[in-house]
Design a protein around this motif. Structure first.
Motif, short mmCIF file in Angstrom:
data_model
loop_
_atom_site.label_atom_id
_atom_site.label_comp_id
_atom_site.label_asym_id
_atom_site.label_seq_id
_atom_site.Cartn_x
_atom_site.Cartn_y
_atom_site.Cartn_z
N ALA A 36 9.21 52.11 21.09
CA ALA A 36 8.09 53.02 20.84
C ALA A 36 7.03 52.30 20.03
O ALA A 36 7.33 51.65 19.04
N SER A 37 5.78 52.41 20.46
CA SER A 37 4.68 51.75 19.74
C SER A 37 4.43 52.44 18.41
O SER A 37 4.56 53.64 18.29
N GLN A 38 4.04 51.67 17.43
CA GLN A 38 3.67 52.22 16.14
C GLN A 38 2.16 52.25 16.04
O GLN A 38 1.47 51.38 16.55
N VAL A 39 1.63 53.28 15.36
CA VAL A 39 0.20 53.36 15.13
C VAL A 39 -0.21 52.24 14.19
O VAL A 39 0.43 52.01 13.18
N GLU A 40 -1.27 51.53 14.52
CA GLU A 40 -1.72 50.40 13.71
C GLU A 40 -2.72 50.85 12.67
O GLU A 40 -3.71 51.50 12.97
N VAL A 41 -2.42 50.54 11.41
CA VAL A 41 -3.34 50.84 10.33
C VAL A 41 -3.92 49.53 9.83
O VAL A 41 -3.21 48.65 9.38
N GLN A 52 -2.57 51.17 20.82
CA GLN A 52 -1.14 51.01 20.90
C GLN A 52 -0.81 49.55 20.69
O GLN A 52 -1.41 48.68 21.31
N SER A 53 0.13 49.25 19.81
CA SER A 53 0.50 47.87 19.56
C SER A 53 1.38 47.35 20.67
O SER A 53 2.14 48.09 21.28
N GLU A 54 1.29 46.05 20.92
CA GLU A 54 2.06 45.42 21.98
C GLU A 54 3.35 44.85 21.41
O GLU A 54 3.39 44.38 20.28
N PRO A 55 4.46 44.87 22.18
CA PRO A 55 5.68 44.25 21.70
C PRO A 55 5.50 42.75 21.54
O PRO A 55 4.75 42.12 22.26
N THR A 56 6.26 42.18 20.59
CA THR A 56 6.12 40.76 20.31
C THR A 56 6.97 39.89 21.21
O THR A 56 6.87 38.68 21.18
N GLY A 276 7.30 48.87 5.51
CA GLY A 276 8.31 48.05 6.16
C GLY A 276 9.40 48.86 6.79
O GLY A 276 10.50 48.36 7.04
N MET A 277 9.13 50.13 7.10
CA MET A 277 10.15 51.01 7.67
C MET A 277 9.87 51.23 9.15
O MET A 277 8.76 51.01 9.63
N GLN A 278 10.90 51.68 9.88
CA GLN A 278 10.76 51.91 11.31
C GLN A 278 11.92 52.78 11.79
O GLN A 278 12.85 53.08 11.04
N TRP A 279 11.87 53.17 13.06
CA TRP A 279 12.95 53.94 13.67
C TRP A 279 14.05 53.00 14.17
O TRP A 279 13.77 51.93 14.71
N LEU A 290 13.94 50.21 17.02
CA LEU A 290 13.10 50.76 18.08
C LEU A 290 11.65 50.55 17.66
O LEU A 290 11.20 51.09 16.67
N GLY A 291 10.92 49.76 18.43
CA GLY A 291 9.52 49.54 18.09
C GLY A 291 9.36 48.49 17.01
O GLY A 291 10.21 47.62 16.82
N GLU A 292 8.25 48.57 16.29
CA GLU A 292 7.87 47.53 15.34
C GLU A 292 7.93 48.03 13.91
O GLU A 292 7.74 49.20 13.63
N ILE A 293 8.17 47.11 13.01
CA ILE A 293 8.24 47.42 11.59
C ILE A 293 6.83 47.70 11.07
O ILE A 293 5.85 47.18 11.59
N GLY A 294 6.71 48.56 10.06
CA GLY A 294 5.38 48.77 9.50
C GLY A 294 5.13 50.07 8.80
O GLY A 294 4.19 50.19 8.04
N GLY A 295 5.94 51.11 9.02
CA GLY A 295 5.67 52.41 8.41
C GLY A 295 6.08 52.47 6.95
O GLY A 295 6.81 51.62 6.44
N ASN A 296 5.62 53.52 6.27
CA ASN A 296 5.90 53.72 4.85
C ASN A 296 6.73 54.97 4.62
O ASN A 296 6.82 55.48 3.52
N GLY A 297 7.33 55.49 5.69
CA GLY A 297 8.15 56.70 5.58
C GLY A 297 7.64 57.79 6.52
O GLY A 297 6.49 57.79 6.96
N VAL A 298 8.52 58.74 6.83
CA VAL A 298 8.17 59.86 7.69
C VAL A 298 8.57 61.16 6.99
O VAL A 298 9.40 61.17 6.08
#
Length: 410
Positions: A36-41, A52-56, A276-279, A290-298
């Protein structure tokens, strides 16, 4: 209910964290699950909800493409009128002053006040259970549970929100922090003779219900496992191994069908800002990204009535003062790209907050409140949040009254 375990193929991706390069294992997800793509901030705090971010890296096996999701309209105006004539029910929300709960028709208009607070503490964090029978609201550090006609059913001293059973049977789990610093998960039953009594208690830092409501899924130390509703006995389902990347932080767990997902990350990968959080999903008891690292919590993680769509509020820390919160929706099995309402870009030196989100009874629309704030020498300056309704499938978006923490009522 017994949980099935599945096998996956391991592949490694190099991800940047904490100003350097760290190796973060990411595997090809099990069948039917695609990253799943993560929203880019961006560092400038500009948020483009259509990006939408692309997989690496390419997956090591063929996986299904995400379902055909409509693109977010680039020029959508949240204040432009849309056709909401088919929407039913009413939306409750906290008045901007915080001492009343107002109600509007889901089609817009017909503003009414359904509850007035007589005490000195303003209302906060209005919520509703999946069966749309019980309301929860905070007054200071006390949780109040009401029926839909605002008859108080339960009062508890806590700052944690109730985790409702998916069965609509009046049961909810609640985290409890003791004076010794331990965190327990307590279960209450509003339909019992004494609803203020704890049905069962188990040690845990975060929790959810199994999809059928038969037990709890609990994060306990370095394990995620199943906790019995009869005696709280804990049965491990997966290991969160502490290694050079440190211990694990888990802020939410999700049970969907026979899968266990969780949102979190290891402390050494969180970075100075915490992003640095993710699903993750448990496969053979092992967490797989699942997806890319980068969130700060949900927060406000919730499935719709059909348990097909998942909504949650994603947090991205931008600076010492600023946070960008985004309402995110995707398939409950994480097989689709993330959808977000088009609220426009976030300007420099501006933060965005999502003050609550809730599905409508049919599970195809969401109501939420969005507010913004700016940073000044004296501290943040907050604008009054506004209530919206949004259809993730066709991207229809309509702004309504001003207020916070809306919930959709039958």
């Amino acid at each position: 209910m017994r949980l099935r375990v599945f096998s996956g193929l391991l592949s490694l991706l190099l991800l940047a964290a904490c100003g350097g390069q760290a190796t973060n294992p990411t595997i090809t997800p099990p069948p039917t699950i695609t990253p799943a793509s993560q929203v880019e901030v961006l560092a400038t705090a500009t948020l483009d909800s259509s990006a939408q971010s692309e997989p690496t890296a390419e997956p090591t096996q063929a996986v299904a493409e995400p379902s055909n999701q409509p693109a977010t309209p680039a020029n959508a105006d949240p204040n432009a009128l849309i056709d909401t004539s088919m929407l039913t029910g009413r939306i409750y929300f906290i008045d901007p002053l915080g001492f009343a709960i107002n109600s509007i028709a889901a089609t817009g208009g017909d503003l009414q006040t359904v509850y007035k607070e007589q005490g000195p503490m303003p209302l906060a964090r209005l919520g509703i259970d999946p069966s749309l029978q019980y309301l929860s609201v905070f007054k200071g550090d006390f949780l109040h549970i009401y029926s839909l006609d605002f008859q108080e059913l339960l009062l508890l001293p806590t700052s944690f929100e109730p985790i409702w059973s998916p069965n609509g049977d009046g049961k909810f789990a609640l985290l409890k922090l003791t004076d010794m610093g331990e965190i327990f998960v307590d279960v209450y039953d509003l339909k019992s003779a004494k609803p203020d009594n704890i049905v069962v208690s188990t040690l845990g830092y975060s929790a959810d219900w199994l999809s059928d409501g038969s037990a709890l899924v609990v994060h306990n130390g370095n394990q995620i496992g199943e906790a019995s509703l009869s005696d709280g006995a804990f049965s491990p389902l997966g290991e969160l191994v502490e290694d050079e990347n440190g211990s694990w932080v888990v802020d939410d767990i999700l049970s969907h069908d026979d899968w266990i997902y969780f949102h979190g990350g290891q402390v050494n990968l969180l970075g100075a800002s915490g992003n640095g959080m993710q699903w993750w999903v448990l496969v053979d008891g092992v967490p797989q990204a699942l997806g890319e690292i980068g969130g700060n919590g949900v927060s406000r993680v919730q499935l719709n009535a059909k348990r097909e769509q998942l909504a949650y509020i994603d947090n991205f820390h931008v600076s010492a003062c600023l946070t960008a919160q985004v309402l995110s929706v995707q398939n409950a099995d994480f097989s689709s790209a993330t959808l977000t309402p088009n609220l426009g870009p976030i300007a420099d030196n501006t933060g965005q907050e999502i003050h609550g989100a809730a599905w409508n009874p049919s599970g195809d629309w969401l109501t939420f409140a969005k507010g913004s704030y700016t940073c000044a020498d004296s501290g943040p300056i907050y604008a009054t949040p506004q209530v919206f309704v949004w259809n993730p499938t066709n991207q229809a978006l309509q702004a309504f009254e001003y207020g916070s923490y809306p919930v959709w009522v039958k």
